[in-house]
Structure formats: C-alpha cells, structure tokens
Design an enzyme around this catalytic site. Structure first.
Site, PDB file in Angstrom:
ATOM      1  N   LYS A 189       1.177  -1.046  -0.075  1.00  0.00           N
ATOM      2  CA  LYS A 189      -0.201  -0.137  -0.116  1.00  0.00           C
ATOM      3  C   LYS A 189       1.026   1.416   0.172  1.00  0.00           C
ATOM      4  CE  LYS A 189      -4.526   0.275   0.633  1.00  0.00           C
ATOM      5  NZ  LYS A 189      -4.883  -0.049  -0.175  1.00  0.00           N
ATOM      6  N   THR A 211      -2.970  -5.638   1.127  1.00  0.00           N
ATOM      7  CA  THR A 211      -2.599  -4.585   1.051  1.00  0.00           C
ATOM      8  C   THR A 211      -3.714  -3.408   2.002  1.00  0.00           C
ATOM      9  OG1 THR A 211      -4.764  -3.063  -0.476  1.00  0.00           O
ATOM     10  CG2 THR A 211      -1.855  -4.741  -1.060  1.00  0.00           C
ATOM     11  N   HIS A 228      19.861  27.361 -13.109  1.00  0.00           N
ATOM     12  CA  HIS A 228      19.630  28.685 -14.166  1.00  0.00           C
ATOM     13  C   HIS A 228      19.707  29.637 -13.707  1.00  0.00           C
ATOM     14  CE1 HIS A 228      22.462  24.971 -16.251  1.00  0.00           C
ATOM     15  NE2 HIS A 228      20.991  24.773 -16.619  1.00  0.00           N
TER      16      HIS A 228
END
Length: 304
Positions: free
Chosen positions: A13, A58, A253
């Site tokens: 999960k 799960t 940048h």
C-alpha cells in the site's frame, strides 16, 4: 513449454498519510509522514493462478501503519520504518523482504507575541526528509535522505573552459549564481546484525544536513559537479557511520537579463538582474563512496 516466467515482483500500500499528535500537557508535538509499504516473497501463485493464500491484503498493511503509529509512536522515520519492516517479515510467513519508504514533512510552532504557541503549527518551507528501510529477516539496510533542499550562492561560482562545437552558444561566466535543489540519499553501515546500537537517527540527519550546507557555502565552485563532490566528501569524512551518499542536483540556471535595448547596462559588479529559468535544466548526479565501500544506492533517486 511456457515462454514466460515471473520476474522480480512486490506489492503493498503506497502513500499512507499518517499524522501523529503527541500531547505533553498543553504542549503538543506533531509527526507528519507519507509511508509506502512494499512486500516480496513467496508470491508466485498469486500471479500464475490468482491464489491469494500467501497474500496479506494491502488494506491490512495500511491498517498496520496506522496502528503502529499509535502503539509504537514515531520517534523518527527510520525507527518507525524498522518496526514496520520487521513486523511484516517476522509475522507473515510468505513475506521474506519488506521495504518501507517514508517522506516526513516538517512543522514548526507558530510564534506569537506571547511566545511559541504550544499547539499551533505552520509547515516549514524547508526540505522533505526521506527514509527507506529494507528488512530481509536477517538485517536492515537503512537509507536516509532529503529532497527539495534549495540552496544558492550569489557569487564564488564560475563556468568556463568547456568543450565548444558549432552548436555551442553559452558564454563563459567568471562570476555567476549557483543554485540547485538538492536530493540526497545516504547509506548507514549499521545493519542491526552484530548487536551494535542503532544510530540516533534524528541527530544523524541534522548533522549530515549541516555538513552539506557548510560544504556548499564554503566551496568556490568551478562546476556544480565539483560542489557536489565536496558536499559528499565532507559528509563521508565527517560521518564514519556512513558508507556512501548519492546526489541528484539540477542546475537552477540564472541568466543575466539583456537590458541593452533600454540603454541600461546589467553589470554583475553593480548588482545584476537575472531571470530564473525553470526548464530545461542541467541535471548532475553522482555517488560519493568511502574508499573500499560498494555502491548499493540505486541510481534513480526519484522514487526514494
């Protein structure tokens, strides 16, 4: 004869958002985690025939995460992940390996004229702490880390002497802004196999972060690669319990704006104006190892 076979697999999960409030009278503490569980082991049958006999749902792993937050508390991401990983391997026979990935979101107390509010918080505008805990029934592999640590040097950075071909338009720069969002993962030598006491995870994290920031600030940079290496080298040199550290650092940048059309000179010495470009960006990635150590951290940090 079949022409396919099952390869590496796991299930669990993902992204269980857990917020744990600890109350000490009127003063509260908060832990805010995003926990993902991945289990592997004797799981061939569920893939080949659909048999769920060896499958821990799960949903159960989700429930376990929340129950453990209450029953065991959360001292640190590493401690919490270790408890979960050990539980899934030792309490579920078909499961041989558990990997727990955790992001931790930091909160700080709201300051008021009367002092810090005991139970009011604001999300810190700092990095996200990460941890990956893997347990195979015999020992742990602990990867601690962070992402989104935004740093900038407004000078003491150059970039020149690079390869130039017919497609090169970038001008050499002898005084530039150096900025990046640091993602880093570091591996602890400790595995829990030899009975050695586990590190103090919180202070270890803060120490690594402090060393990285200090190295970034001190390094006169001729390339982002050089800065990256110095940050990693100082961490490894200063933290003997660590074997390796891996970085992914985009070059954020900053280009000087051309103001000549307006009759304005945009000179660095006078305090230049820059445009911050978000993309495309250079991406610098590298691992710094203790001499003799094996590189075990995955190259791709994006899922840690």
């Amino acid at each position: 004869m079949p022409i396919t076979i099952l390869g590496q697999n796991q299930y669990g999960k993902a992204e269980n958002r857990v917020v744990k409030i600890t109350r000490d009278g009127a003063t509260h503490r908060i832990k805010d985690l995003n926990v993902s569980v991945a289990l592997s082991g004797d799981l061939d049958d569920v893939h080949y025939s659909g048999s769920n006999a060896n499958v821990l749902p799960t949903d159960t792993t989700k429930n376990t995460v929340f129950a453990f937050a209450k029953e065991h508390g959360i001292d640190s991401a590493e401690q919490f992940g270790m408890a979960l990983a050990r539980h899934f391997v030792e309490e579920t026979e078909p499961i041989s390996t558990a990997r727990i990935r955790i992001e931790e979101y930091a909160w700080e107390r709201i300051a008021t004229p009367e002092g810090e509010a005991p139970h009011s918080f604001v999300r810190q505008g700092r990095e996200t702490r990460t941890a990956q805990i893997t347990y195979d029934g015999t020992g742990f592999q602990i990867l601690s880390g962070l992402k989104g640590l935004t740093v900038l040097n407004s000078t003491d950075s150059e970039f020149w002497g690079y390869i130039k071909d017919r497609y090169t338009t970038l001008k050499e720069d002898y005084d530039r802004i150096l900025a990046t969002d640091v993602s880093a993962v570091w591996r602890h030598e400790w595995s829990g196999r030899d009975g050695e006491e586990a590190p103090e995870w919180q202070s270890s994290y803060e120490s690594v972060r402090e060393i990285m920031l200090g190295a970034f600030a001190r390094t006169y940079s001729l390339s982002l690669q050089q800065t990256l290496y110095r940050m990693g080298a100082e961490v490894i040199e200063g933290k003997p319990e660590l074997a390796e550290i891996r970085f992914a650092m985009p070059n954020k940048h900053h280009f000087k704006v051309d103001l000549e059309p307006f009759g304005v000179k945009n000179e660095t010495a006078d305090g230049a104006v820059y445009i911050a470009a978000d993309r495309p960006y250079g991406l610098i990635e590298a691992t710094v190892l203790r001499d003799g150590a094996e590189a075990l951290i995955p190259l791709d940090l994006t899922n840690l």
